[in-house]
Write a protein that holds these residues in place. Structure first.
Motif, PDB file in Angstrom:
ATOM      1  N   LEU A  69      -0.243   2.091 -12.013  1.00 26.18           N
ATOM      2  CA  LEU A  69       0.829   2.868 -12.640  1.00 26.18           C
ATOM      3  C   LEU A  69       2.151   2.646 -11.915  1.00 26.18           C
ATOM      4  O   LEU A  69       3.187   2.434 -12.552  1.00 26.18           O
ATOM      5  CB  LEU A  69       0.489   4.357 -12.687  1.00 26.18           C
ATOM      6  N   THR A  70       2.124   2.663 -10.600  1.00 28.89           N
ATOM      7  CA  THR A  70       3.348   2.434  -9.828  1.00 28.89           C
ATOM      8  C   THR A  70       3.898   1.047 -10.137  1.00 28.89           C
ATOM      9  O   THR A  70       5.105   0.870 -10.321  1.00 28.89           O
ATOM     10  CB  THR A  70       3.083   2.599  -8.316  1.00 28.89           C
ATOM     11  N   LYS A  71       3.025   0.066 -10.263  1.00 27.91           N
ATOM     12  CA  LYS A  71       3.448  -1.301 -10.598  1.00 27.91           C
ATOM     13  C   LYS A  71       4.095  -1.333 -11.982  1.00 27.91           C
ATOM     14  O   LYS A  71       5.129  -1.969 -12.181  1.00 27.91           O
ATOM     15  CB  LYS A  71       2.252  -2.254 -10.546  1.00 27.91           C
ATOM     16  N   GLN A  72       3.517  -0.631 -12.949  1.00 27.80           N
ATOM     17  CA  GLN A  72       4.060  -0.607 -14.304  1.00 27.80           C
ATOM     18  C   GLN A  72       5.448   0.038 -14.345  1.00 27.80           C
ATOM     19  O   GLN A  72       6.357  -0.459 -15.021  1.00 27.80           O
ATOM     20  CB  GLN A  72       3.099   0.124 -15.243  1.00 27.80           C
ATOM     21  N   LYS A 104       0.863  -1.166   0.000  1.00 24.47           N
ATOM     22  CA  LYS A 104       0.000   0.000   0.000  1.00 24.47           C
ATOM     23  C   LYS A 104       0.904   1.221   0.000  1.00 24.47           C
ATOM     24  O   LYS A 104       1.551   1.523   0.996  1.00 24.47           O
ATOM     25  CB  LYS A 104      -0.893  -0.023   1.240  1.00 24.47           C
ATOM     26  N   SER A 105       1.023   1.873  -1.139  1.00 21.26           N
ATOM     27  CA  SER A 105       1.858   3.063  -1.215  1.00 21.26           C
ATOM     28  C   SER A 105       1.015   4.284  -0.872  1.00 21.26           C
ATOM     29  O   SER A 105      -0.204   4.245  -0.933  1.00 21.26           O
ATOM     30  CB  SER A 105       2.480   3.198  -2.605  1.00 21.26           C
ATOM     31  N   THR A 106       1.696   5.350  -0.555  1.00 22.61           N
ATOM     32  CA  THR A 106       0.976   6.573  -0.214  1.00 22.61           C
ATOM     33  C   THR A 106       0.554   7.276  -1.503  1.00 22.61           C
ATOM     34  O   THR A 106       1.183   7.105  -2.546  1.00 22.61           O
ATOM     35  CB  THR A 106       1.868   7.521   0.615  1.00 22.61           C
ATOM     36  N   GLY A 107      -0.483   8.051  -1.398  1.00 18.79           N
ATOM     37  CA  GLY A 107      -0.943   8.829  -2.549  1.00 18.79           C
ATOM     38  C   GLY A 107       0.139   9.774  -3.028  1.00 18.79           C
ATOM     39  O   GLY A 107       0.281  10.017  -4.226  1.00 18.79           O
ATOM     40  N   ASP A 108       0.915  10.287  -2.081  1.00 21.83           N
ATOM     41  CA  ASP A 108       2.016  11.191  -2.391  1.00 21.83           C
ATOM     42  C   ASP A 108       3.072  10.488  -3.251  1.00 21.83           C
ATOM     43  O   ASP A 108       3.537  11.023  -4.251  1.00 21.83           O
ATOM     44  CB  ASP A 108       2.635  11.675  -1.075  1.00 21.83           C
TER      45      ASP A 108
END
Length: 121
Positions: free
Chosen positions: A94-97, A2-6
């Motif tokens: 997107l972060t995963k990509q 779980k990454s932060t929105g930031d």
């Protein structure tokens, strides 16, 4: 993960042009070529070399970069850790990509065989 929105927003707004030279330097330092880097990028995104250069010239963000990409159907076979995160646990698409791309570049720089990098089921 779980990454932060930031964190996710920072990745989305980062330009591909700002990271690409680091990818090139990393692979060349380890004896790999820009052509091999392009092959990896093309496998993941479907972009040809001229597409990559256009996106760099237009200073596309990673959000724009991956929105225009056709992600390889085998991309989900990319697993492991990169930048302290387990790729398969990253929830934001997107972060995963972006981490998929980072992982492929890392494997290229580490001398992994191209057949292994370009995953086939």
């Amino acid at each position: 993960m779980k990454s932060t929105g930031d964190h996710d927003e920072r990745i989305a707004n980062m330009t591909f042009a700002s990271v690409y030279p680091h990818y090139v330097a990393k692979v060349e330092k380890k004896g790999r070529t820009v052509e091999e880097l392009q092959q990896v990028i093309s496998w993941l995104t479907g972009f040809k070399a001229n597409d990559v250069q256009r996106l760099i010239k237009n200073e596309a963000t990673f959000e724009q970069f991956f929105a225009a990409a056709t992600l390889n159907p085998n991309a989900s076979l990319i697993t492991g850790s990169i930048c302290g995160y387990r790729i398969e646990e990253i929830e934001t698409p997107l972060t995963k990509q972006v981490r998929y791309l980072d992982k492929l570049v890392d494997e290229l720089a580490k001398g992994r065989k191209m057949e292994k990098i370009l995953r086939s089921p």
